[in-house]
Design an enzyme around this catalytic site. Structure first.
Site, PDB file in Angstrom:
ATOM      1  N   ARG A  71      -8.130  14.977  -1.349  1.00  0.00           N
ATOM      2  CA  ARG A  71      -8.757  13.716  -0.945  1.00  0.00           C
ATOM      3  C   ARG A  71      -9.387  13.903   0.434  1.00  0.00           C
ATOM      4  O   ARG A  71      -8.748  13.704   1.461  1.00  0.00           O
ATOM      5  CB  ARG A  71      -7.650  12.657  -0.899  1.00  0.00           C
ATOM      6  CG  ARG A  71      -8.132  11.269  -0.633  1.00  0.00           C
ATOM      7  CD  ARG A  71      -6.936  10.408  -0.284  1.00  0.00           C
ATOM      8  NE  ARG A  71      -6.374   9.736  -1.416  1.00  0.00           N
ATOM      9  CZ  ARG A  71      -5.255   9.000  -1.339  1.00  0.00           C
ATOM     10  NH1 ARG A  71      -4.593   8.878  -0.214  1.00  0.00           N
ATOM     11  NH2 ARG A  71      -4.800   8.392  -2.409  1.00  0.00           N
ATOM     12  N   ALA A  94       0.830  -1.221   0.000  1.00  0.00           N
ATOM     13  CA  ALA A  94       0.000   0.000   0.000  1.00  0.00           C
ATOM     14  C   ALA A  94       0.860   1.266   0.000  1.00  0.00           C
ATOM     15  O   ALA A  94       0.542   2.251   0.639  1.00  0.00           O
ATOM     16  CB  ALA A  94      -0.933  -0.012   1.204  1.00  0.00           C
ATOM     17  N   GLU A 137      -7.686   5.650  -2.167  1.00  0.00           N
ATOM     18  CA  GLU A 137      -7.071   5.759  -3.490  1.00  0.00           C
ATOM     19  C   GLU A 137      -8.068   5.394  -4.604  1.00  0.00           C
ATOM     20  O   GLU A 137      -7.926   5.791  -5.750  1.00  0.00           O
ATOM     21  CB  GLU A 137      -5.884   4.797  -3.502  1.00  0.00           C
ATOM     22  CG  GLU A 137      -5.122   4.727  -4.778  1.00  0.00           C
ATOM     23  CD  GLU A 137      -3.765   5.399  -4.697  1.00  0.00           C
ATOM     24  OE1 GLU A 137      -3.396   5.921  -3.639  1.00  0.00           O
ATOM     25  OE2 GLU A 137      -3.093   5.401  -5.729  1.00  0.00           O
ATOM     26  N   LEU A 185       9.353  17.932  -0.681  1.00  0.00           N
ATOM     27  CA  LEU A 185       7.972  18.167  -1.092  1.00  0.00           C
ATOM     28  C   LEU A 185       7.866  17.857  -2.573  1.00  0.00           C
ATOM     29  O   LEU A 185       8.460  18.551  -3.407  1.00  0.00           O
ATOM     30  CB  LEU A 185       7.568  19.621  -0.851  1.00  0.00           C
ATOM     31  CG  LEU A 185       7.674  20.138   0.580  1.00  0.00           C
ATOM     32  CD1 LEU A 185       7.249  21.610   0.632  1.00  0.00           C
ATOM     33  CD2 LEU A 185       6.808  19.303   1.522  1.00  0.00           C
TER      34      LEU A 185
HETATM   35  N1  UDP Z   1       5.114  12.931  -0.893  1.00  0.00           N
HETATM   36  C1  UDP Z   1       6.024  13.974  -0.721  1.00  0.00           C
HETATM   37  N2  UDP Z   1       7.275  13.682  -0.217  1.00  0.00           N
HETATM   38  C2  UDP Z   1       7.651  12.426   0.145  1.00  0.00           C
HETATM   39  C3  UDP Z   1       6.716  11.367  -0.015  1.00  0.00           C
HETATM   40  C4  UDP Z   1       5.463  11.646  -0.539  1.00  0.00           C
HETATM   41  O1  UDP Z   1       5.731  15.144  -1.016  1.00  0.00           O
HETATM   42  O2  UDP Z   1       8.771  12.251   0.612  1.00  0.00           O
HETATM   43  C5  UDP Z   1       3.768  13.243  -1.411  1.00  0.00           C
HETATM   44  C6  UDP Z   1       3.236  12.342  -2.534  1.00  0.00           C
HETATM   45  O3  UDP Z   1       3.619  12.821  -3.800  1.00  0.00           O
HETATM   46  C7  UDP Z   1       1.735  12.446  -2.333  1.00  0.00           C
HETATM   47  C8  UDP Z   1       1.578  12.634  -0.824  1.00  0.00           C
HETATM   48  O4  UDP Z   1       2.866  13.036  -0.346  1.00  0.00           O
HETATM   49  O5  UDP Z   1       1.206  13.577  -2.974  1.00  0.00           O
HETATM   50  C9  UDP Z   1       1.100  11.397  -0.088  1.00  0.00           C
HETATM   51  O6  UDP Z   1       1.943  10.332  -0.375  1.00  0.00           O
HETATM   52  P1  UDP Z   1       1.817   8.902   0.318  1.00  0.00           P
HETATM   53  O7  UDP Z   1       3.026   8.103  -0.052  1.00  0.00           O
HETATM   54  O8  UDP Z   1       1.547   9.028   1.780  1.00  0.00           O
HETATM   55  O9  UDP Z   1       0.572   8.181  -0.390  1.00  0.00           O
HETATM   56  P2  UDP Z   1      -0.851   8.578  -0.993  1.00  0.00           P
HETATM   57  O10 UDP Z   1      -1.571   9.443  -0.014  1.00  0.00           O
HETATM   58  O11 UDP Z   1      -0.593   9.291  -2.301  1.00  0.00           O
HETATM   59  O12 UDP Z   1      -1.501   7.246  -1.203  1.00  0.00           O
END
Ligand code: UDP
Length: 356
Positions: free
Chosen positions: A306, A80, A121, A214
């Site tokens: 979301r 996940a 998701e 970011l």
């Molecule tokens: N993200 C980020 N920096 C990181 C890891 C993730 O900016 O080091 C961003 C990623 O692009 C996404 C959000 O954080 O927009 C959430 O990522 P996550 O891996 O928690 O999963 P998601 O919510 O997309 O399933």
């Protein structure tokens, strides 16, 4: 007779918290399988918990036997983490879809109640300001954007489970976690980028003195939900008073904790600052920006917003999230502090104790 609950993937983030909550707050017995036990800690000693170390795709007879034996089945084995969807999409399909389809079919065959993890998701890039279980459309990108293999796999399983419910009166609940966070989400000791979901990744970055990255500036938003709130909801789903959770789909999330990823980064640093033993880490923290192609590669596509609608779960189960984002981060840092993780005055990346 106390309820018998089978949890596959019991050592995962949700499985380990759920097992702890069941044993503390219900009289049920828990049977669990996982490939490791490092997140289970004290519960391994509880006489109402039977743990077997193993892979569900290999130990098929044990799984079949325990599905027959138990009343409620909670299959949590899945990949996940978005970094994995783009890196190894077929593995995601094989484990998240194929291995779980077999479990679903056995639950149908033996008439067992199934509590199945769908996902936030699933809504993909749906533009609705609140994502609703019964009215929102599910919007995915083109096939080359391999990120969507996870959502597509989960979507088809949701549809299969729902269809069994309609045709055979199969008893299930589908729950959709919205960025659940807390201790043990991923391995905070693993400093490699992409090894964790964003919450653990940011904690790990600060603990290891690495910059918080970011992706695309961090404008994308998520609704972060504290795991203990979420697990309380799962207990109520398993209770299933008045069958109010049967054949239902519930978002489990905290719409009040809808923040941008950039705001999450700031909140994480602030939380470090509030703990004296970790203050030096806050002082050294840095935030940088990286583009998503560099971070995840070409097969990635992001979700900009979301936020869950939670009326369905509020009405059916009288459940609401209670923990705000800052409290969630602080509780997670306090968990590490209590275990003596990263408390040295210099940055220490050595593992202590179990889990993480
Ligand atoms: N993200 C980020 N920096 C990181 C890891 C993730 O900016 O080091 C961003 C990623 O692009 C996404 C959000 O954080 O927009 C959430 O990522 P996550 O891996 O928690 O999963 P998601 O919510 O997309 O399933």
């Amino acid at each position: 007779m106390p309820l018998k609950v089978l949890i596959l993937g019991v050592n995962g983030f949700i499985g380990s918290w759920l097992t702890e909550a069941i044993l503390a707050r219900r009289d049920w017995q828990v049977f669990g399988m996982d490939i490791a036990d490092n997140k289970l800690g004290e519960v391994l000693k509880n006489p109402r918990f039977r743990f077997v170390e193993g892979d569900i795709t290999i130990n098929k007879e044990w799984v079949a036997y325990n599905i027959r034996k138990c009343d409620v089945i909670v299959p949590l084995v899945a990949i996940a983490n978005p970094a994995q969807y783009v890196k190894d999409p077929l593995r995601v399909f094989e484990l998240d879809f194929e291995a779980n389809l077999s479990v679903v079919r056995q639950c149908v065959a033996f008439g067992k109640r199934l509590i199945f993890p769908s996902t936030s998701e699933l809504y993909g890039m749906c533009p609705d300001p609140l994502l609703d279980e019964t009215t929102s459309n599910l919007v995915y990108g083109p096939i080359e954007k391999q990120r969507w293999i996870y959502a597509a796999s989960k979507q088809l399983l949701d549809r299969v489970i729902f269809a069994y419910g309609v045709r055979d009166k199969f008893d299930f609940t589908l729950f959709r976690p919205f960025n659940w966070i807390g201790p043990k989400l991923d391995d905070v000791f693993e400093s490699k980028e992409g090894s964790s979901r964003v919450f653990t990744q940011f904690l790990s970055n600060v603990f290891h003195g690495q910059p918080i990255l970011l992706v695309d500036g961090g404008r994308q938003r998520r609704s972060f939900t504290y795991v203990e709130d979420a697990v309380e909801c799962l207990l109520r789903i398993i209770d299933n008073d008045g069958q109010r959770a049967s054949r239902r789909i519930f978002n489990i999330g905290n719409p009040a904790s809808d923040v941008s990823v950039a705001e999450l980064a700031t909140a994480v640093i602030e939380a470090f600052h509030c703990i004296p033993q970790y203050r030096h880490l806050a002082a050294a923290a840095r935030i940088e920006t990286v583009d998503s192609q560099t971070y995840y590669g070409n097969y990635y596509q992001d979700i900009q917003a979301r936020v869950p609608a939670i009326e369905a779960v509020k009405t059916a189960l009288d459940w609401e999230p209670r923990t705000d984002l800052m409290t969630s981060i602080r509780k997670t840092l306090e968990y590490h502090l209590q275990r003596g993780d990263f408390v040295a005055t210099h940055i220490n990346s050595t593992r202590t104790g179990t889990g993480g």
